[in-house]
Design a protein around this motif. Structure first.
Motif, PDB file in Angstrom:
ATOM      1  N   ILE A 142       0.769  -1.361  -0.024  1.00  0.00           N
ATOM      2  CA  ILE A 142      -0.023   0.051  -0.118  1.00  0.00           C
ATOM      3  C   ILE A 142       0.803   1.288   0.002  1.00  0.00           C
ATOM      4  CG2 ILE A 142      -1.886   1.345   1.382  1.00  0.00           C
ATOM      5  CD1 ILE A 142      -2.860  -1.303   2.495  1.00  0.00           C
ATOM      6  N   GLY A 143       0.460   2.110  -0.653  1.00  0.00           N
ATOM      7  CA  GLY A 143       0.887   3.513  -0.750  1.00  0.00           C
ATOM      8  C   GLY A 143       0.176   4.501  -0.229  1.00  0.00           C
ATOM      9  N   PHE A 144       0.828   5.793   0.126  1.00  0.00           N
ATOM     10  CA  PHE A 144       0.027   6.691   0.817  1.00  0.00           C
ATOM     11  C   PHE A 144       0.481   8.129   0.288  1.00  0.00           C
ATOM     12  CE2 PHE A 144       0.100   3.431   3.765  1.00  0.00           C
ATOM     13  CZ  PHE A 144      -1.220   2.781   4.186  1.00  0.00           C
ATOM     14  N   ILE A 145      -0.491   9.101   0.162  1.00  0.00           N
ATOM     15  CA  ILE A 145      -0.070  10.458  -0.267  1.00  0.00           C
ATOM     16  C   ILE A 145      -1.410  11.398   0.564  1.00  0.00           C
ATOM     17  CG2 ILE A 145       0.058  12.161  -1.960  1.00  0.00           C
ATOM     18  CD1 ILE A 145      -0.018   9.822  -4.106  1.00  0.00           C
ATOM     19  N   PRO A 176       3.314  -0.156  -5.195  1.00  0.00           N
ATOM     20  CA  PRO A 176       2.298  -0.617  -4.246  1.00  0.00           C
ATOM     21  C   PRO A 176       0.860  -1.236  -5.252  1.00  0.00           C
ATOM     22  CG  PRO A 176       1.972   1.497  -4.260  1.00  0.00           C
ATOM     23  CD  PRO A 176       3.245   1.242  -5.188  1.00  0.00           C
ATOM     24  N   GLU A 177       0.080  -2.270  -4.471  1.00  0.00           N
ATOM     25  CA  GLU A 177      -1.084  -2.602  -5.411  1.00  0.00           C
ATOM     26  C   GLU A 177      -2.121  -1.594  -5.480  1.00  0.00           C
ATOM     27  OE1 GLU A 177      -2.585  -6.360  -3.562  1.00  0.00           O
ATOM     28  OE2 GLU A 177      -0.351  -7.088  -3.301  1.00  0.00           O
ATOM     29  N   ILE A 178      -1.946  -0.694  -4.552  1.00  0.00           N
ATOM     30  CA  ILE A 178      -2.853   0.312  -4.242  1.00  0.00           C
ATOM     31  C   ILE A 178      -2.348   1.511  -3.383  1.00  0.00           C
ATOM     32  CG2 ILE A 178      -4.033  -0.674  -2.079  1.00  0.00           C
ATOM     33  CD1 ILE A 178      -6.747   0.246  -3.118  1.00  0.00           C
ATOM     34  N   ILE A 179      -2.615   2.816  -3.829  1.00  0.00           N
ATOM     35  CA  ILE A 179      -2.409   3.887  -3.078  1.00  0.00           C
ATOM     36  C   ILE A 179      -3.591   4.837  -2.708  1.00  0.00           C
ATOM     37  CG2 ILE A 179      -1.471   6.211  -3.849  1.00  0.00           C
ATOM     38  CD1 ILE A 179       0.593   5.227  -5.771  1.00  0.00           C
ATOM     39  N   PHE A 180      -3.382   5.186  -1.569  1.00  0.00           N
ATOM     40  CA  PHE A 180      -4.603   5.960  -0.876  1.00  0.00           C
ATOM     41  C   PHE A 180      -4.117   7.480  -0.894  1.00  0.00           C
ATOM     42  CE2 PHE A 180      -5.401   1.768   0.369  1.00  0.00           C
ATOM     43  CZ  PHE A 180      -6.909   1.654   0.147  1.00  0.00           C
ATOM     44  N   GLY A 181      -5.080   8.564  -1.106  1.00  0.00           N
ATOM     45  CA  GLY A 181      -4.770   9.953  -0.749  1.00  0.00           C
ATOM     46  C   GLY A 181      -5.878  10.366  -0.114  1.00  0.00           C
ATOM     47  N   ASP A 182      -5.693  11.078   0.910  1.00  0.00           N
ATOM     48  CA  ASP A 182      -6.425  11.727   2.018  1.00  0.00           C
ATOM     49  C   ASP A 182      -6.132  13.326   1.292  1.00  0.00           C
ATOM     50  OD1 ASP A 182      -8.182  12.534   3.700  1.00  0.00           O
ATOM     51  OD2 ASP A 182      -7.617  11.631   5.334  1.00  0.00           O
ATOM     52  N   GLN A 232      -1.629   2.106 -12.253  1.00  0.00           N
ATOM     53  CA  GLN A 232      -1.714   2.232 -10.612  1.00  0.00           C
ATOM     54  C   GLN A 232      -3.043   2.215 -10.383  1.00  0.00           C
ATOM     55  OE1 GLN A 232       0.853   2.111  -8.284  1.00  0.00           O
ATOM     56  NE2 GLN A 232      -0.930   1.737  -7.230  1.00  0.00           N
ATOM     57  N   THR A 233      -3.551   1.788  -9.066  1.00  0.00           N
ATOM     58  CA  THR A 233      -4.733   1.889  -8.523  1.00  0.00           C
ATOM     59  C   THR A 233      -4.943   2.971  -7.400  1.00  0.00           C
ATOM     60  OG1 THR A 233      -5.215  -0.483  -8.758  1.00  0.00           O
ATOM     61  CG2 THR A 233      -6.489   0.713  -7.156  1.00  0.00           C
ATOM     62  N   ILE A 234      -5.548   3.801  -7.680  1.00  0.00           N
ATOM     63  CA  ILE A 234      -5.771   5.170  -6.674  1.00  0.00           C
ATOM     64  C   ILE A 234      -7.023   5.210  -6.086  1.00  0.00           C
ATOM     65  CG2 ILE A 234      -5.380   7.526  -6.543  1.00  0.00           C
ATOM     66  CD1 ILE A 234      -3.226   7.255  -8.433  1.00  0.00           C
ATOM     67  N   VAL A 235      -7.143   5.456  -4.689  1.00  0.00           N
ATOM     68  CA  VAL A 235      -8.203   5.984  -4.177  1.00  0.00           C
ATOM     69  C   VAL A 235      -7.946   7.365  -3.536  1.00  0.00           C
ATOM     70  CG1 VAL A 235     -10.083   5.339  -2.308  1.00  0.00           C
ATOM     71  CG2 VAL A 235      -8.706   3.411  -3.678  1.00  0.00           C
ATOM     72  N   MET A 236      -8.917   8.204  -3.550  1.00  0.00           N
ATOM     73  CA  MET A 236      -8.421   9.488  -3.226  1.00  0.00           C
ATOM     74  C   MET A 236      -9.965  10.208  -2.633  1.00  0.00           C
ATOM     75  SD  MET A 236      -7.767  12.852  -5.541  1.00  0.00           S
ATOM     76  CE  MET A 236      -9.367  12.951  -6.405  1.00  0.00           C
ATOM     77  N   VAL A 237      -9.819  10.601  -1.429  1.00  0.00           N
ATOM     78  CA  VAL A 237     -10.882  11.287  -0.431  1.00  0.00           C
ATOM     79  C   VAL A 237     -10.571  12.856  -0.817  1.00  0.00           C
ATOM     80  CG1 VAL A 237     -11.462  12.086   1.778  1.00  0.00           C
ATOM     81  CG2 VAL A 237     -10.984   9.505   1.295  1.00  0.00           C
ATOM     82  N   THR A 238     -11.850  13.325  -1.448  1.00  0.00           N
ATOM     83  CA  THR A 238     -11.741  14.839  -1.604  1.00  0.00           C
ATOM     84  C   THR A 238     -12.859  15.534  -1.336  1.00  0.00           C
ATOM     85  OG1 THR A 238     -11.003  16.404  -3.515  1.00  0.00           O
ATOM     86  CG2 THR A 238     -12.316  14.282  -4.186  1.00  0.00           C
ATOM     87  N   HIS A 239     -13.030  16.808  -1.181  1.00  0.00           N
ATOM     88  CA  HIS A 239     -14.100  17.468  -1.111  1.00  0.00           C
ATOM     89  C   HIS A 239     -14.322  18.378  -2.411  1.00  0.00           C
ATOM     90  CE1 HIS A 239     -11.183  20.455   0.067  1.00  0.00           C
ATOM     91  NE2 HIS A 239     -12.243  21.487  -0.348  1.00  0.00           N
TER      92      HIS A 239
END
Length: 262
Positions: A104-107, A177-183, A210-217
């Motif tokens: 897992i990766g994080f940004i 990473p298999e997946i990167i999460f960005g907050d 890449q697979t990316i999941v991003m929380v955003t407003h």
């Protein structure tokens, strides 16, 4: 029990796609009795592999909590979290730490760069700490993708905010990473720098798989994604494929009319 990988989700073209992460009947509660608060309320979610997913919702909707649970940064009260074919909710701390490090990766908003290291050293630091060999060919491709070729010897205080966040993006990508999460990964950037980072995230999906999941407003940030998931009151209430900023903004204006999903 059937694993998350054998429960593929439906892609935008109607085909079946692999699942990089999944939640099943996920509950996250704080407190007990009359003071018990549900941050997540029986959430079922699949995160498609090789795609860019944005998570949106009003303040307090549970979007960051969901991301933290999917990433193994927070525990669930009930339910299961899967990363690929690995259920992580029952892992001991040591194994969970290793999974986060290796898969897992994080940004995040804060760039979290070490000021005494240059850009190249900051990018490879997690792999150096883990004792993993750096794939120089892959690293070169990542550096080219995020446009840092002329800045690798610069320390963070010699870089703009957008360039520092690009270093953080490259650091996440370099470990493959298999997946990167960005907050809220562009939350501390001006609109121009934020757009640069979002383009690089989009490129990493399109060109590097890449697979990316991003929380955003931010509706503009969400428009870079393939799919937007909407949360309200701790539940997934809607989703949008191939979003535009205008469509996302319009949908956000109607959260009160979504209703609760059983």
């Amino acid at each position: 029990m059937t694993t998350a990988l054998t429960q593929p989700t439906t892609g935008a073209n109607g085909g079946r796609v692999a699942v990089a992460a999944a939640g099943r009947r996920v509950v996250k509660a704080y407190g007990a009795g009359e003071t018990r608060v549900l941050a997540l309320d029986r959430v079922d979610v699949d995160i498609a592999s090789g795609a860019f997913t944005a998570i949106m919702g009003p303040s307090g909707s549970g979007k960051s909590t969901l991301m933290h649970c999917l990433a193994g940064l927070d525990t669930v009260s009930e339910g299961e979290i899967w990363v690929g074919d690995q259920e992580i909710t029952k892992l001991k701390d040591k194994k969970l730490t290793r999974l986060r490090r290796d898969r897992i990766g994080f940004i995040f908003q804060a760039f979290n760069l070490l000021p005494t290291l240059n850009a190249a050293e900051n990018i490879t630091l997690p792999m150096d700490i883990a004792g993993r060999r750096v794939d120089k060919e892959w690293l070169g491709r990542v550096v080219e993708t995020v446009g840092l070729g002329g800045r690798l010897k610069h320390r963070p205080n010699q870089l703009s905010g957008g360039q520092q966040q690009r270093v953080a993006v490259a650091r996440a990508l370099a470990a493959r990473p298999e997946i990167i999460f960005g907050d809220e990964p562009t939350g501390n950037l001006d609109s121009r720098a934020g757009a640069e980072v979002l383009r690089f995230l989009r490129q990493s999906v399109d060109e590097l798989g890449q697979t990316i999941v991003m929380v955003t407003h931010d509706p503009v940030a969400a428009s870079y994604a393939d799919r937007v998931l909407y949360l309200a009151d701790g539940r997934l209430v809607d989703e949008m494929l191939r979003p535009s900023a205008e469509a996302v903004l319009d949908r956000m204006k109607h959260f009160d009319t979504f209703g609760r999903v059983s």
